[in-house]
Design a protein around this motif. Sequence first.
Motif, PDB file in Angstrom:
ATOM      1  N   ARG A   8      38.581  39.668  -3.878  1.00 40.35           N
ATOM      2  CA  ARG A   8      38.055  39.234  -2.801  1.00 40.35           C
ATOM      3  C   ARG A   8      36.427  39.547  -3.016  1.00 40.35           C
ATOM      4  N   ASP A   9      35.619  38.719  -2.243  1.00 43.12           N
ATOM      5  CA  ASP A   9      34.111  38.799  -2.524  1.00 43.12           C
ATOM      6  C   ASP A   9      33.728  39.767  -1.209  1.00 43.12           C
ATOM      7  N   ILE A  10      32.640  40.642  -1.380  1.00 46.26           N
ATOM      8  CA  ILE A  10      32.300  41.510  -0.261  1.00 46.26           C
ATOM      9  C   ILE A  10      30.948  41.020   0.001  1.00 46.26           C
ATOM     10  N   ILE A  11      30.562  40.607   0.960  1.00 48.57           N
ATOM     11  CA  ILE A  11      29.418  40.106   1.535  1.00 48.57           C
ATOM     12  C   ILE A  11      28.395  41.293   2.013  1.00 48.57           C
ATOM     13  N   THR A  12      27.478  41.354   1.646  1.00 48.05           N
ATOM     14  CA  THR A  12      26.579  42.772   2.038  1.00 48.05           C
ATOM     15  C   THR A  12      25.504  42.113   2.966  1.00 48.05           C
ATOM     16  N   THR A  13      25.395  42.619   4.198  1.00 46.00           N
ATOM     17  CA  THR A  13      24.585  42.183   5.249  1.00 46.00           C
ATOM     18  C   THR A  13      23.557  43.557   5.597  1.00 46.00           C
ATOM     19  N   TRP A  14      22.179  43.144   5.606  1.00 46.75           N
ATOM     20  CA  TRP A  14      21.441  44.434   5.705  1.00 46.75           C
ATOM     21  C   TRP A  14      20.775  44.377   7.390  1.00 46.75           C
ATOM     22  N   VAL A  15      21.044  45.509   7.922  1.00 46.13           N
ATOM     23  CA  VAL A  15      20.873  45.505   9.358  1.00 46.13           C
ATOM     24  C   VAL A  15      19.211  46.246   9.483  1.00 46.13           C
ATOM     25  N   ASN A  16      18.373  45.728   9.865  1.00 43.60           N
ATOM     26  CA  ASN A  16      17.091  46.462  10.374  1.00 43.60           C
ATOM     27  C   ASN A  16      17.386  47.639  11.376  1.00 43.60           C
ATOM     28  N   VAL A  17      16.939  48.427  11.131  1.00 43.33           N
ATOM     29  CA  VAL A  17      17.255  49.836  12.050  1.00 43.33           C
ATOM     30  C   VAL A  17      16.003  50.319  12.876  1.00 43.33           C
ATOM     31  N   CYS A  18      15.080  50.515  11.778  1.00 44.80           N
ATOM     32  CA  CYS A  18      13.502  51.017  12.592  1.00 44.80           C
ATOM     33  C   CYS A  18      12.572  50.870  11.418  1.00 44.80           C
ATOM     34  N   PRO A  19      11.377  51.178  11.897  1.00 48.48           N
ATOM     35  CA  PRO A  19       9.939  51.158  11.030  1.00 48.48           C
ATOM     36  C   PRO A  19      10.377  52.596  10.297  1.00 48.48           C
ATOM     37  N   LEU A  20       9.946  52.667   9.021  1.00 52.02           N
ATOM     38  CA  LEU A  20       9.935  53.912   8.107  1.00 52.02           C
ATOM     39  C   LEU A  20       9.103  55.098   8.851  1.00 52.02           C
ATOM     40  N   ALA A  21       8.018  54.477   9.319  1.00 46.47           N
ATOM     41  CA  ALA A  21       7.113  55.381  10.295  1.00 46.47           C
ATOM     42  C   ALA A  21       7.739  56.182  11.511  1.00 46.47           C
ATOM     43  N   ALA A  22       8.861  55.443  11.962  1.00 51.03           N
ATOM     44  CA  ALA A  22       9.413  55.990  13.117  1.00 51.03           C
ATOM     45  C   ALA A  22      10.258  57.249  12.862  1.00 51.03           C
ATOM     46  N   ILE A  23      10.585  57.530  11.564  1.00 51.54           N
ATOM     47  CA  ILE A  23      11.237  58.883  10.985  1.00 51.54           C
ATOM     48  C   ILE A  23      10.320  59.644  10.487  1.00 51.54           C
ATOM     49  N   ALA A  24       9.974  60.582  11.064  1.00 51.47           N
ATOM     50  CA  ALA A  24       9.042  61.783  10.395  1.00 51.47           C
ATOM     51  C   ALA A  24       9.698  62.282   9.372  1.00 51.47           C
ATOM     52  N   PRO A  25       8.978  62.678   8.141  1.00 49.78           N
ATOM     53  CA  PRO A  25       9.308  63.326   7.117  1.00 49.78           C
ATOM     54  C   PRO A  25      10.188  64.507   7.407  1.00 49.78           C
ATOM     55  N   ASN A  26      11.398  64.431   6.613  1.00 49.56           N
ATOM     56  CA  ASN A  26      12.358  65.805   6.762  1.00 49.56           C
ATOM     57  C   ASN A  26      12.913  65.828   8.112  1.00 49.56           C
ATOM     58  N   THR A  27      13.242  64.648   8.625  1.00 52.04           N
ATOM     59  CA  THR A  27      13.895  64.674   9.801  1.00 52.04           C
ATOM     60  C   THR A  27      14.963  63.325   9.763  1.00 52.04           C
ATOM     61  N   GLY A  28      15.683  63.413  10.848  1.00 50.80           N
ATOM     62  CA  GLY A  28      16.619  62.272  10.947  1.00 50.80           C
ATOM     63  C   GLY A  28      16.576  61.557  12.509  1.00 50.80           C
TER      64      GLY A  28
END
Length: 122
Positions: A8-28
């Motif tokens: 069986r083939d696995i189709i990977t879809t990438w979902v946009n979550v947010c801009p990188l800048a929306a996550i401050a360094p060392n946070t989640g």
Amino acid sequence: MVQALPVRDIITTWVNVCPLAAIAPNTGVCALVAGQQVAVFRVGQATDVYAISNYDPFSKAFVLSRGIVGDRNGIPKVASPIYKQNFNLLTGQSFDDENVKIPTYQVRVVSDRVQIAIGEVL
């Protein structure tokens, strides 16, 4: 004679979550991806991002995105904000209880956008 099952083939879809800048360094941050709460962490100033389940099995609450980011012997980790159990951001394995492991997700940064992979089996 035993017949081989079809691969069986696995189709990977990438979902946009947010801009990188929306996550401050060392946070989640928390994102809802394919109906699942995913905790996405930015470690350091660069584009090092990790994604694990937002569910903390020790407190039974969806809080890991609010945890404390750090490392243990060079391995990136997050400590739950409630009981402070530590999870490996690479594998989802608990550092505090070898019997506990949470799901991890493929994550990448493309054109300064954080993306999470979801897959389908065909």
